[in-house]
Design a protein around this motif. Sequence first.
Motif, mmCIF file in Angstrom:
data_model
loop_
_atom_site.group_PDB
_atom_site.id
_atom_site.type_symbol
_atom_site.label_atom_id
_atom_site.label_comp_id
_atom_site.label_asym_id
_atom_site.label_seq_id
_atom_site.Cartn_x
_atom_site.Cartn_y
_atom_site.Cartn_z
ATOM 1 N N UNK A 191 -58.057 -30.241 -19.240
ATOM 2 C CA UNK A 191 -59.081 -31.010 -19.951
ATOM 3 C C UNK A 191 -60.413 -31.000 -19.207
ATOM 4 N N UNK A 192 -60.337 -30.879 -17.887
ATOM 5 C CA UNK A 192 -61.566 -30.790 -17.093
ATOM 6 C C UNK A 192 -61.832 -29.363 -16.659
ATOM 7 N N UNK A 193 -61.337 -28.433 -17.440
ATOM 8 C CA UNK A 193 -61.561 -27.011 -17.166
ATOM 9 C C UNK A 193 -60.883 -26.516 -15.889
ATOM 10 N N UNK A 194 -59.839 -27.242 -15.476
ATOM 11 C CA UNK A 194 -59.092 -26.790 -14.301
ATOM 12 C C UNK A 194 -57.961 -25.875 -14.699
ATOM 13 N N UNK A 195 -57.213 -25.396 -13.686
ATOM 14 C CA UNK A 195 -56.108 -24.474 -13.940
ATOM 15 C C UNK A 195 -54.794 -25.207 -14.182
ATOM 16 N N UNK A 196 -54.734 -26.463 -13.690
ATOM 17 C CA UNK A 196 -53.536 -27.283 -13.836
ATOM 18 C C UNK A 196 -52.294 -26.547 -13.329
ATOM 19 N N UNK A 243 -62.004 -17.231 -6.988
ATOM 20 C CA UNK A 243 -60.553 -17.165 -7.225
ATOM 21 C C UNK A 243 -60.056 -18.363 -8.009
ATOM 22 N N UNK A 244 -60.907 -19.364 -8.155
ATOM 23 C CA UNK A 244 -60.506 -20.550 -8.913
ATOM 24 C C UNK A 244 -59.869 -21.640 -8.085
ATOM 25 N N UNK A 256 -70.390 -35.747 -14.820
ATOM 26 C CA UNK A 256 -71.657 -35.467 -14.131
ATOM 27 C C UNK A 256 -71.464 -34.600 -12.887
ATOM 28 N N UNK A 257 -70.451 -34.941 -12.068
ATOM 29 C CA UNK A 257 -70.368 -34.304 -10.747
ATOM 30 C C UNK A 257 -69.338 -33.190 -10.633
ATOM 31 N N UNK A 258 -68.301 -33.260 -11.480
ATOM 32 C CA UNK A 258 -67.205 -32.304 -11.291
ATOM 33 C C UNK A 258 -67.616 -30.841 -11.516
#
Lengths: 367, 367, 410, 410
Positions: B60-65, B50-51, B109-111
């Motif tokens: 920028x970090x591929x999130x949904x913001x 579901x995200x 690296x970790x996200x």
Amino acid sequence: MILNEEQAILRETAAQFFAEKAPISQLRSLAGASEGQGYDPQLWSEMVELGLPGITVPEAHDGLEFGWMGLGAIAQEAGRCLVASPLMSSVVLGQNLLLNCGSEAQIATYLPSLMSGETTATVALDEGRFFNPDAVATSDASGLLNGRKDRVLDAGQSSYVFCIAEQASGDRGVALFASSAEGVSIDSRRTMDLHSAGSILLDGVPAEDTVWLAGDDVEAGIQQTIDQATIVLAAEMMGSAREVLERTVAYLGEREQFDVKLATFQALQHRCAHMYCELELAESAVSAALTALDQVAPNVSLLASSAKALANDCFTLISSEAVQLHGGMGVTEEMDIGLFLKRSRVCNQLLGTSSYHRDRFARLRGF
Amino acid sequence: MILNEEQAILRETAAQFFAEKAPISQLRSLAGASEGQGYDPQLWSEMVELGLPGITVPEAHDGLEFGWMGLGAIAQEAGRCLVASPLMSSVVLGQNLLLNCGSEAQIATYLPSLMSGETTATVALDEGRFFNPDAVATSDASGLLNGRKDRVLDAGQSSYVFCIAEQASGDRGVALFASSAEGVSIDSRRTMDLHSAGSILLDGVPAEDTVWLAGDDVEAGIQQTIDQATIVLAAEMMGSAREVLERTVAYLGEREQFDVKLATFQALQHRCAHMYCELELAESAVSAALTALDQVAPNVSLLASSAKALANDCFTLISSEAVQLHGGMGVTEEMDIGLFLKRSRVCNQLLGTSSYHRDRFARLRGF
Amino acid sequence: MSQSGNDRLNKEALAEFRADVASWLEANCPLSQRQPIVREEQIWGGRRRVFPSSDAQQWFEACRERGFTAPEWPAEYGGAGLNAECAKILKQEMTRLGCRPPLYCQGLWMLGPALLVYGNEAQKREHLTAICRGEIRWAQGYSEPSAGSDLANLKTKAEDCGDHFLVNGTKIWTTKADEADWIFCLVRTSDVTPKQAGISFLLVDMDSEGVSTSPIPLISGESEFCQTFFDNVKVPKANLVGELNGGWAVAKELLKHERKMMSAFEGMLEKPAMELLELADYAVGSDAQGRLNDAELRSDISRHLMRETALARLGERIYWQGKAKQTDSRLPLLMKHLGTTEAQAKDELILRSLGGEGLSMDDVNVSEGLRKMVKQWAFNKSLTIAGGTSEVQLNIIAKRALDMSSGERK
Amino acid sequence: MSQSGNDRLNKEALAEFRADVASWLEANCPLSQRQPIVREEQIWGGRRRVFPSSDAQQWFEACRERGFTAPEWPAEYGGAGLNAECAKILKQEMTRLGCRPPLYCQGLWMLGPALLVYGNEAQKREHLTAICRGEIRWAQGYSEPSAGSDLANLKTKAEDCGDHFLVNGTKIWTTKADEADWIFCLVRTSDVTPKQAGISFLLVDMDSEGVSTSPIPLISGESEFCQTFFDNVKVPKANLVGELNGGWAVAKELLKHERKMMSAFEGMLEKPAMELLELADYAVGSDAQGRLNDAELRSDISRHLMRETALARLGERIYWQGKAKQTDSRLPLLMKHLGTTEAQAKDELILRSLGGEGLSMDDVNVSEGLRKMVKQWAFNKSLTIAGGTSEVQLNIIAKRALDMSSGERK
């Protein structure tokens, strides 16, 4: 309270007397008097005739020796009518401080006129904004007594002042002087409950005008007096709380809204039931403390703190709820409910708030 | 909460998802699993689909913001079902600590694996009996990481541990290591709310197994993460409180006694109305705090403490009253009311009790 | 012209209005009228009006001439005829400069808005104009001694005597009725059930024969409120507002405006001598770390401040929900109970902090600012009673917000 | 003989009895049976009874032979036939030596006393004897799932079928019904109003066909209580106690004894691992002056201890009032509500003190004593519900102590 026969008769007599001679309208009539007048001297002389100053005084000193439970019962009845009198200032504080801290000779000198009503006394203990008997700055260090005392009950009408102060030796003592002595200025005011308290400025009271109480253990006597007064004040507060709860329940039973008596509304029933539970719980703490005084039990201080803290909280709750449940009438001077409210808040500050007593209780219990 | 359109859709989606996939019966089924298993990995992978891990993560970090208000809305919906998942441990705590304290390289690296659900992380912060983030004894002083961490959420199921510890420099830092690293023993238990928390013993974790987060201002990042997690936990608690109040009001509307519905008893009506007032008041504090996070307002810490203290008190009140108003059924495991009660008390201890937050609020306000 | 063109023009007009108003205020509002208002200096108007100062009079008269005592009322009735946008700009500019309200009057806040909806032309012309011009001071006659929260249970009777009503009964909690000229009243004109359907809305000149008034002393030492008695008072039929037996609708319209207008003035009130935190520090002192010495008081103040802030935020939530068309109609029901209860909690904290300085309302040895706090404590005990008791609020919340059926007898 | 002579003789006899009992207890009560009892070692008797130890069995059997399991019941029914004075002496001596109660049974505390008043000879002979001898364990069947506080609203029906009743329905909160042999029940035998007038008191052998029972898991992890189902259960008419439809009187007699007997055992209960003060010091520590480091907790503990002491004193007041014939009948009405509420307040203080050690009832990393406190916290949530909810208590207090009429619908 469990009263013995003579205490029960005493209570009944006091109840009738206050209802007749000192209803709240009598207190209200003081509002027109001068600022310094906190009680009616005529009322006090009638109370003296009833023997009230002698209730806890040993028979050896011509007292009635009816015990603290007896005095507590009278204080409760006085509380029901919010009676303004020097019972607290002169008897519970003044006389007892004399008995607890004075030498036999001093007692013999001053007690009779106090008990006969010829003179009255008050105790000057508080300094500053909050009750804190362990921090007394008034001092005799310079050879003259200097300091400032606050919330001295009935200061404007007392013949004598018993003043807690530091002696030249550094020990705490009790200086007795006439309120007319040199260097003593008294500024007495009516508090919002129509009782009276004042500040006393001591600006070099000369040693020759001062008598230091000279009993065996003055410090213990001071502590004992504070405990006694705290407990009796708590008893008086419980009388006031009981009266204002009864008035409230009666009001709800008379008053109709939406075609039914307010007393039938369950939410109000539960609030009244809750108040009644709190009332009898606090009453039990006060009764335990009075019993401990009569039995000279070792844990009096602990019970005194419990009694005052519970009485404060209970009277605060009930008087607030009483105003609310009386609706608009509760905030007018046409009813007496607001006087109970104000009296509760004044009493909170006298001889220690709940917060003070919870802290003291914890200290005494070692936590 | 005022939600924008996409947040509202998200909330609706989450509500449907939890109602279908994670009803309380799903939580109860965990009771049979091993002690260390605090959530169902299958459920978590569906939540990832579901995200949910990306809600507050910048695009920028591929999130949904979608913002903190969006995450708060989801936490509330999770709270309604008492959902056990690593949303708090891995996303709100772990991921955010990485984002707030990590270098760009470390984040890179970790996200991604955290956001994809491939790995999970938790934060080891608490030490000792009470939440007190300023007293951290775990230390790298000897070159090896030593210490003991308590109440580490989902400790038994996390791939990584972000551990708040004192660095060799004396500054506070965040040590990242795999939960399988040498010197790490994890003892994870189910708490009474059927969620999971554990203690972690660090007995000389070697430096080569440890990565220290190396962002610009690690200390500020730690504080920020604690505030964020505190606010989201408060939001989750408000969802639980709202659910259990709604269940209670519904129960009173169904149940009859003395031939009338319990919901018609005025005393119960007033208690429910009081609870509802407290609920919306606390909700307002939580909503203010979420807004402040979204606006990066300067007073976030103050609002976080308000939100948690009010959420604690509100959920404690409502869950206690819910048990009482459900009568006998409230104390049985046949209903879920007792689980809300237990959850409220566990949440009180996580990230600070009301007493802790009132003290912190006063400190921040300078009194 | 395109929509955006219209918008632009409108924007320019508003900017011009703002500039005009600002310079007018600069020119007409004396500096002394830009201080926070104290109760004694409020201008209430009326037949017996007295101005506290010539500055106050000058400011009032300037506003009256421009219709600024009632900015949104039509100019024909003495208002300024401003639309909502312009009225808002005027208010913003007055707030910016700190201008005092030029006129206080229950006619302005309550009766006027209701008359605009329910009054006939003659009533509007007569009464609205007199209100705007500060010539007539109004009192409100709703509550009665025996009705309490049950407003519809009112007993003051207006008997139809052909060309007039004969009014008998008594109204209580009429704010400053002893200084008012007219009173608007709810009266019973029929005994039908439901009781609401037998109530009419009547305007009464308090100079009429048979009207008398006596102040009610309050526990705060003030006497804001009065009881007003009607003893065979003749009231012309022309003074009936709305339909006969239709007074309940007028009353509800009027109540809508009461709180709105009152809250607009709240920001202008005199600040207390000390804020709670300052007072607490003054009273109990703080330790080397700046923590109040009384730990219980400190914790209770924390709790109160958190709740106070949350309450303000609840108000904002309601506002923004409205803006976002996500209105939750339950939330406004909570404000009165929560707000008044928290205000009283604050008063108790203040009284605790005052300690021995909080035992009197008139001991001149205590500073006036502190004594005002004690009066405030006493006065505010009415907050949870007036304007709908807390008990009624809780009933309403249970019924409307929680859908708990009320049963037949409650 | 003179009165005082009688008194002296009596005094001598009592002293002799005390000496006799004391030496008998010394001789017959094993040392292991003089420790505070833990729940797991209580002897409940019944068909399936198991003794926790041979000492326990020996102590039980010795008591049974002397009738000391029911000291005041007549010897013909298995009791010791002691008068009140002697029974008190026995109790005092047992308390002095710390002897455990030889038998726990709801038959002993509740059913027995009611049977002595309402039972017929055959019933007394059969059931009292079996109770004293620990042969039959009884459960109580009063509450029903749909009745809640409204006990009289019970629906379990006993249909008159000539020689027997046919019972259908369900009872809830039957303590340990899964271990009981018989159950005493209130059942509906008529639909008259008031509802109380249609209730009968019935004894049911739980081995009868159609009786089934299932434990109710509680939030404390225990399952003390059961639900018992009756599905066409045939009960002989001989098992009716008292009059048909006269069960309400029997039930009231029985409830009188419930609390009395239970409170007599309270002093014998196992003490918690730590007292509250000790726990708080362990958990938050104290400063150099010995003050607990958490000021809020300290103040709240003070408040609780004051109230707890006052509550004990309230109990004493009631006792001494009785002694002094100054009984205030309102006071006993307060005990349950005040006592249970304060007990819960204490539990919350304990949970607060436990902090992170109070999050689980079965985390073996936390000591058993602390975990028991958490279980206690959860279990005690039932205190304000069982045996008359706080809401019912408040209704009663308002009605009986404050004379607030209850209206028709409440």
